[in-house]
Design a protein around this motif. Structure first.
Motif, PDB file in Angstrom:
ATOM      1  N   ILE A  92       0.855  -1.198   0.000  1.00 36.99           N
ATOM      2  CA  ILE A  92       0.000   0.000   0.000  1.00 36.99           C
ATOM      3  C   ILE A  92       0.888   1.244   0.000  1.00 36.99           C
ATOM      4  N   GLY A  93       0.573   2.196  -0.878  1.00 33.09           N
ATOM      5  CA  GLY A  93       1.375   3.422  -0.995  1.00 33.09           C
ATOM      6  C   GLY A  93       2.368   3.362  -2.141  1.00 33.09           C
ATOM      7  N   ASP A  94       2.646   2.166  -2.673  1.00 31.25           N
ATOM      8  CA  ASP A  94       3.564   2.050  -3.822  1.00 31.25           C
ATOM      9  C   ASP A  94       2.997   2.793  -5.039  1.00 31.25           C
ATOM     10  N   ALA A  95       3.893   3.299  -5.875  1.00 25.81           N
ATOM     11  CA  ALA A  95       3.471   3.847  -7.170  1.00 25.81           C
ATOM     12  C   ALA A  95       3.300   2.686  -8.156  1.00 25.81           C
ATOM     13  N   ALA A 145      11.639  -2.665  -7.605  1.00 26.42           N
ATOM     14  CA  ALA A 145      10.236  -3.076  -7.776  1.00 26.42           C
ATOM     15  C   ALA A 145       9.805  -4.029  -6.667  1.00 26.42           C
ATOM     16  N   THR A 146       8.588  -3.817  -6.151  1.00 23.31           N
ATOM     17  CA  THR A 146       8.040  -4.736  -5.148  1.00 23.31           C
ATOM     18  C   THR A 146       7.210  -5.837  -5.813  1.00 23.31           C
ATOM     19  N   SER A 147       6.691  -5.556  -7.017  1.00 16.49           N
ATOM     20  CA  SER A 147       5.973  -6.585  -7.777  1.00 16.49           C
ATOM     21  C   SER A 147       6.048  -6.220  -9.251  1.00 16.49           C
ATOM     22  N   MET A 148       5.835  -7.230 -10.104  1.00 21.37           N
ATOM     23  CA  MET A 148       5.891  -6.933 -11.555  1.00 21.37           C
ATOM     24  C   MET A 148       5.099  -7.993 -12.333  1.00 21.37           C
ATOM     25  N   ILE A 149       4.583  -7.573 -13.491  1.00 28.00           N
ATOM     26  CA  ILE A 149       3.851  -8.471 -14.404  1.00 28.00           C
ATOM     27  C   ILE A 149       4.011  -7.902 -15.809  1.00 28.00           C
ATOM     28  N   ASP A 150       3.845  -8.702 -16.844  1.00 21.67           N
ATOM     29  CA  ASP A 150       3.801  -8.078 -18.170  1.00 21.67           C
ATOM     30  C   ASP A 150       2.344  -7.927 -18.592  1.00 21.67           C
ATOM     31  N   ILE A 151       2.089  -6.886 -19.385  1.00 21.88           N
ATOM     32  CA  ILE A 151       0.710  -6.606 -19.791  1.00 21.88           C
ATOM     33  C   ILE A 151       0.468  -7.303 -21.116  1.00 21.88           C
ATOM     34  N   SER A 152      -0.003  -8.542 -21.053  1.00 24.47           N
ATOM     35  CA  SER A 152      -0.259  -9.283 -22.282  1.00 24.47           C
ATOM     36  C   SER A 152      -1.750  -9.495 -22.487  1.00 24.47           C
ATOM     37  N   ASP A 153      -2.519  -9.466 -21.397  1.00 23.95           N
ATOM     38  CA  ASP A 153      -3.956  -9.739 -21.494  1.00 23.95           C
ATOM     39  C   ASP A 153      -4.788  -8.502 -21.181  1.00 23.95           C
ATOM     40  N   VAL A 187      14.642  -3.344 -19.018  1.00 20.28           N
ATOM     41  CA  VAL A 187      14.005  -2.697 -17.861  1.00 20.28           C
ATOM     42  C   VAL A 187      13.860  -3.693 -16.710  1.00 20.28           C
ATOM     43  N   GLY A 188      13.381  -4.898 -17.028  1.00 20.83           N
ATOM     44  CA  GLY A 188      13.192  -5.914 -15.997  1.00 20.83           C
ATOM     45  C   GLY A 188      14.491  -6.216 -15.270  1.00 20.83           C
ATOM     46  N   HIS A 189      15.563  -6.331 -16.035  1.00 17.36           N
ATOM     47  CA  HIS A 189      16.875  -6.633 -15.483  1.00 17.36           C
ATOM     48  C   HIS A 189      17.369  -5.476 -14.606  1.00 17.36           C
ATOM     49  N   TRP A 190      17.169  -4.261 -15.099  1.00 16.09           N
ATOM     50  CA  TRP A 190      17.612  -3.068 -14.357  1.00 16.09           C
ATOM     51  C   TRP A 190      16.861  -2.966 -13.027  1.00 16.09           C
ATOM     52  N   LEU A 191      15.537  -3.145 -13.084  1.00 15.62           N
ATOM     53  CA  LEU A 191      14.738  -3.049 -11.855  1.00 15.62           C
ATOM     54  C   LEU A 191      15.184  -4.096 -10.840  1.00 15.62           C
ATOM     55  N   ASN A 192      15.483  -5.267 -11.335  1.00 12.76           N
ATOM     56  CA  ASN A 192      15.906  -6.357 -10.459  1.00 12.76           C
ATOM     57  C   ASN A 192      17.252  -6.019  -9.809  1.00 12.76           C
ATOM     58  N   ASN A 193      18.179  -5.509 -10.612  1.00 13.72           N
ATOM     59  CA  ASN A 193      19.502  -5.144 -10.079  1.00 13.72           C
ATOM     60  C   ASN A 193      19.421  -4.034  -9.053  1.00 13.72           C
ATOM     61  N   GLU A 231       4.162  -4.775 -22.466  1.00 13.69           N
ATOM     62  CA  GLU A 231       4.891  -3.819 -21.633  1.00 13.69           C
ATOM     63  C   GLU A 231       4.959  -4.402 -20.219  1.00 13.69           C
ATOM     64  N   LEU A 232       5.812  -3.822 -19.383  1.00 12.23           N
ATOM     65  CA  LEU A 232       5.874  -4.255 -17.992  1.00 12.23           C
ATOM     66  C   LEU A 232       5.083  -3.288 -17.129  1.00 12.23           C
ATOM     67  N   LEU A 233       4.412  -3.828 -16.132  1.00 13.68           N
ATOM     68  CA  LEU A 233       3.791  -3.009 -15.090  1.00 13.68           C
ATOM     69  C   LEU A 233       4.462  -3.414 -13.783  1.00 13.68           C
ATOM     70  N   PHE A 234       4.959  -2.427 -13.036  1.00 12.80           N
ATOM     71  CA  PHE A 234       5.560  -2.768 -11.735  1.00 12.80           C
ATOM     72  C   PHE A 234       5.136  -1.768 -10.675  1.00 12.80           C
ATOM     73  N   THR A 235       5.317  -2.177  -9.432  1.00  9.64           N
ATOM     74  CA  THR A 235       5.035  -1.286  -8.311  1.00  9.64           C
ATOM     75  C   THR A 235       6.345  -1.024  -7.590  1.00  9.64           C
ATOM     76  N   CYS A 236       6.469   0.167  -7.014  1.00 10.90           N
ATOM     77  CA  CYS A 236       7.686   0.477  -6.256  1.00 10.90           C
ATOM     78  C   CYS A 236       7.392   1.572  -5.236  1.00 10.90           C
ATOM     79  N   PRO A 237       8.147   1.586  -4.126  1.00 10.67           N
ATOM     80  CA  PRO A 237       7.931   2.633  -3.127  1.00 10.67           C
ATOM     81  C   PRO A 237       8.132   4.008  -3.762  1.00 10.67           C
ATOM     82  N   LYS A 238       7.319   4.984  -3.342  1.00 15.49           N
ATOM     83  CA  LYS A 238       7.406   6.324  -3.983  1.00 15.49           C
ATOM     84  C   LYS A 238       8.781   6.950  -3.779  1.00 15.49           C
ATOM     85  N   LYS A 239       9.446   6.593  -2.682  1.00 17.99           N
ATOM     86  CA  LYS A 239      10.760   7.214  -2.456  1.00 17.99           C
ATOM     87  C   LYS A 239      11.817   6.734  -3.475  1.00 17.99           C
TER      88      LYS A 239
END
Ligand code: ADP
Ligand code: MG
Length: 324
Positions: free
Chosen positions: A159-162, A210-218, A200-206, A268-276
């Motif tokens: 909760i509060g993630d962008a 990101a607190t969660s991620m999915i690809d937008i296929s559906d 992008v996925g690799h960069w976010l992981n490194n 495309e990727l959709l991810f969530t991350c803390p606003k900070k």
């Protein structure tokens, strides 16, 4: 019963039941089984990440699609699932079910292979095996393997993630509507040769951002819905912020938003991350644009996703792509 009920009620249930009886030593090595964009196996050093996707002629692509695009896309859709875990593709297997007339068509086969290997080459990936059979309907199944030190799952949104997306949303769905009307589309490449957002996925992981991620296929709503369900949170989307190709402005607002919320095939990727962490994201030097489109909120019973357009509540009843 839709596809998700079927997977849960048949395969996930039987899988769990068979393990309750037969404790398998492989259990300990499986970090993630059914339910995410790809499965994750802990090899000790690295995680082996693997997924499979099938494309069927006339169902997943129009029959007019070029052989090159079919080859390219059958690989790209799998790399998109690997990217959604934060993993880098390594190799693929190809299971090809061909109608007789295509088996005899050397030009078609060469073009199909050109597309398939073009996508592989962009990611330094090798074809390491597969299976070839005859079928009435052209059906292509690619299984992709990748590696990652750690993975990003669908269940970590807080909760509060962008909520952030890569690229533009709705382009592939718009191209499909034009093609189905027999018109050429300026956005055809979004539909035919999508770019999986592996970098992008690799960069976010490194960066551990990101607190969660999915690809937008559906479709955006359905795929964000998976994040909400698995993270047990709700989401607020600010629809005026959806990144949009200027070409889509020729559609009226409600029609465009319907394409963007429910249309599939965006990869495309959709991810969530803390606003900070957002500053880090704004300063990153990636080839792909990143856009903040909403925020994770508390889950309200029966209403995971709240839609707003310029701060006014937006009424929308559409869903995402369903195979059944
Ligand atoms: P995606 O859209 O990311 O490719 P899907 O919606 O196709 O994912 O699948 C959701 C989850 O269900 C994935 O973890 C996938 O591996 C799993 N899954 C789909 N079909 C089956 C099946 N027949 N047996 C076992 N797992 C399945
Ligand atoms: Mg996926």
């Amino acid at each position: 019963m839709n596809e998700f009920d079927l997977i849960r009620d048949v395969f996930q249930r039987h899988e769990a039941a068979s393990h309750a009886v037969n404790q398998s030593p492989s259990d300990a090595l499986i970090d993630c089984g059914i339910g995410d964009d790809a499965a994750v196996i802990n090899t000790g050093l690295n995680k082996l990440v693997t997924c499979t996707d099938t494309l069927i002629a006339g169902r997943h692509f129009p029959n007019t699609t070029s052989a090159y695009a079919i080859g390219y896309k059958s690989v790209a859709v799998n790399f998109s699932d690997l990217a959604a875990m934060g993993s880098t593709p390594h190799s693929i297997l190809l299971a090809l079910a061909l109608p007789q007339h295509l088996k005899e068509d050397k030009n078609w086969l060469d073009e199909f292979a050109n597309g398939l290997f073009a996508c592989c080459a962009e990611h330094n990936v090798q074809l390491i095996g597969g299976d070839t059979t005859k079928s009435d309907v052209l059906t292509i199944t690619v299984t992709a393997m990748g590696f990652a030190e750690q993975c990003i799952y669908r269940n970590g949104a807080q909760i509060g993630d962008a909520i952030v997306v890569t690229g533009e949303i709705g382009s592939a769905a718009f191209a499909l509507t034009e093609i189905m009307q027999g018109k050429p589309s300026k956005l055809q490449s979004a539909l035919d040769t999508p770019s999986p957002k592996v970098e992008v996925g690799h960069w976010l992981n490194n960066q551990n951002i990101a607190t969660s991620m999915i690809d937008i296929s559906d479709g955006l709503l359905q795929d964000l819905g998976h994040i909400c369900q698995q993270s047990r949170v709700g989401a607020r989307l600010d629809l005026e912020k959806l990144p949009t190709h200027p070409y889509l402005n020729r559609v009226d607002l409600h029609g465009r938003l319907a394409l963007q919320l429910s249309g599939g095939d965006d990869y495309e990727l959709l991810f969530t991350c803390p606003k900070k962490q957002l500053n880090q994201i704004k300063q990153c030097e990636l080839e792909t644009s990143l856009t903040i489109i909403g925020e994770i909120i508390e889950l309200e019973a029966n209403k995971p996703i709240h839609l707003f357009y310029e701060n006014q509540s937006y009424l929308y009843n559409g869903k995402g792509y369903m195979h059944f």
